[in-house]
Design an enzyme around this catalytic site. Sequence first.
Site, PDB file in Angstrom:
ATOM      1  N   GLN A 265      17.651  -1.579   0.112  1.00 43.29           N
ATOM      2  CA  GLN A 265      17.614  -0.123   0.290  1.00 43.29           C
ATOM      3  C   GLN A 265      18.989   0.340   0.777  1.00 43.29           C
ATOM      4  O   GLN A 265      19.159   0.801   1.895  1.00 43.29           O
ATOM      5  CB  GLN A 265      16.516   0.242   1.276  1.00 43.29           C
TER       6      GLN A 265
ATOM      7  N   THR B 292       9.487 -11.486  -6.011  1.00 43.58           N
ATOM      8  CA  THR B 292       8.257 -11.801  -6.742  1.00 43.58           C
ATOM      9  C   THR B 292       8.532 -12.682  -7.954  1.00 43.58           C
ATOM     10  O   THR B 292       7.593 -13.113  -8.631  1.00 43.58           O
ATOM     11  CB  THR B 292       7.566 -10.515  -7.214  1.00 43.58           C
TER      12      THR B 292
ATOM     13  N   HIS C  41      22.912  -8.315  -0.403  1.00 51.79           N
ATOM     14  CA  HIS C  41      22.483  -7.835  -1.716  1.00 51.79           C
ATOM     15  C   HIS C  41      23.560  -6.968  -2.369  1.00 51.79           C
ATOM     16  O   HIS C  41      23.747  -7.011  -3.578  1.00 51.79           O
ATOM     17  CB  HIS C  41      21.180  -7.051  -1.583  1.00 51.79           C
TER      18      HIS C  41
ATOM     19  N   GLU D 185       3.488  -5.850  20.692  1.00 48.18           N
ATOM     20  CA  GLU D 185       4.891  -5.655  21.052  1.00 48.18           C
ATOM     21  C   GLU D 185       5.600  -7.001  21.166  1.00 48.18           C
ATOM     22  O   GLU D 185       5.036  -7.978  21.662  1.00 48.18           O
ATOM     23  CB  GLU D 185       5.011  -4.906  22.378  1.00 48.18           C
TER      24      GLU D 185
ATOM     25  N   LYS E 212      18.763  -5.709 -19.009  1.00 48.05           N
ATOM     26  CA  LYS E 212      17.357  -5.370 -18.821  1.00 48.05           C
ATOM     27  C   LYS E 212      17.227  -3.929 -18.348  1.00 48.05           C
ATOM     28  O   LYS E 212      18.161  -3.326 -17.838  1.00 48.05           O
ATOM     29  CB  LYS E 212      16.701  -6.314 -17.805  1.00 48.05           C
TER      30      LYS E 212
ATOM     31  N   GLY F 226       9.613 -11.964 -10.802  1.00 48.78           N
ATOM     32  CA  GLY F 226       9.390 -11.358 -12.114  1.00 48.78           C
ATOM     33  C   GLY F 226      10.656 -11.250 -12.930  1.00 48.78           C
ATOM     34  O   GLY F 226      10.708 -11.666 -14.098  1.00 48.78           O
TER      35      GLY F 226
ATOM     36  N   ASP G 197      21.185  -9.679 -14.488  1.00 46.71           N
ATOM     37  CA  ASP G 197      21.293  -8.235 -14.725  1.00 46.71           C
ATOM     38  C   ASP G 197      22.753  -7.824 -14.617  1.00 46.71           C
ATOM     39  O   ASP G 197      23.606  -8.603 -14.156  1.00 46.71           O
ATOM     40  CB  ASP G 197      20.421  -7.425 -13.760  1.00 46.71           C
TER      41      ASP G 197
ATOM     42  N   ASP H  29      -0.820  -6.461  22.496  1.00 39.78           N
ATOM     43  CA  ASP H  29      -0.838  -5.220  21.714  1.00 39.78           C
ATOM     44  C   ASP H  29       0.127  -5.251  20.531  1.00 39.78           C
ATOM     45  O   ASP H  29       0.277  -4.269  19.822  1.00 39.78           O
ATOM     46  CB  ASP H  29      -0.520  -4.016  22.613  1.00 39.78           C
TER      47      ASP H  29
END
Length: 318
Positions: A101, A230, A134, A43, A199, A232, A176, A41
């Site tokens: 996040q 990604t 991060h 799990e 940027k 980019g 950045d 299932d």
Amino acid sequence: MIAHGKDIKIFCGSSNRPLAEDICQKLGTQLGDAETGRFSDGENFASIYETVRGSDVFVVQSTCSPVNDNLMELLIMIDAFRRASAGRITAVVPYFGYARQDRKTKPRDPISAKLVANMITTAGADRVLTMDLHASQIQGFFDIPVDNLPGNTIFAHHFHDRFAGQEDNTVVVSPDVGSVARARAFAQKLGMPLAIVDKRRQKANSSEVMNIIGDVQGKQVILLDDMVDTAGSLCHAAQALVDIGGATDVYACASHGVLSGPAYDRIEASPIKELVLLDTIPAGSNSCSKIKYLSVADMFAEAIERIYQEVSVSKLFN
């Protein structure tokens, strides 16, 4: 002499078994006997096939793709060790997922990095060993000790050998403004000047390069980032360094190669000559001739040994 008298045992989930095996080889020990998987299932389950009572247990598990499965594996393994009376449990998380996040960027946003920190602590981990979070302040999300190892030390050795005697003609570039502190420390280790790509991010996983701060005209550059998702941002920055800044050769390095979506195609089509990644996340099934991996096994093995021996880990930060 080990102050606490426990034996050391290293286990791993399914996310990065080759790295765990390399760490064990460096330490001269065997990987613990355990199994992880999924029921029909969906799990997750974990089974530990040897005693860990009173042992100093280290669980190696990157929370990379599939992120939620790997995170659940880590949590249930920690719970299993806690219920089996392990003396101390260290979650060794070379790549810490959900780290982006780390704050509310708009109303009603979750702070998922804090939630994951709470889950790892509640599961029963006594400490966390990771690499290049991060955002460094994520260490404060935990109520247990966190050792955040720097990947730039490994990159510094690699690029010092490669560009020895060319320091004046090579520039370290931050992709950045948010990565300036990381890039500055890296540039100081190599004895190279620093430049910044300014940027403006329009939406998630996309960015628009605005300006190059610093002189890269006619020079070879090394782009340093903590992760490539990604690709980019990295590829746009590389293109801007050539088109706007006038750089001759572009090299790049990042601690965590997430490499999702069109990442491989973008890297192949970009002016980047070589992208150096660490093996905190295992190489994917896709391939790109420009990507090279460096091992973090030595650094994690030494950190694990120092934690086990109850001596300072700070040597690894220099």
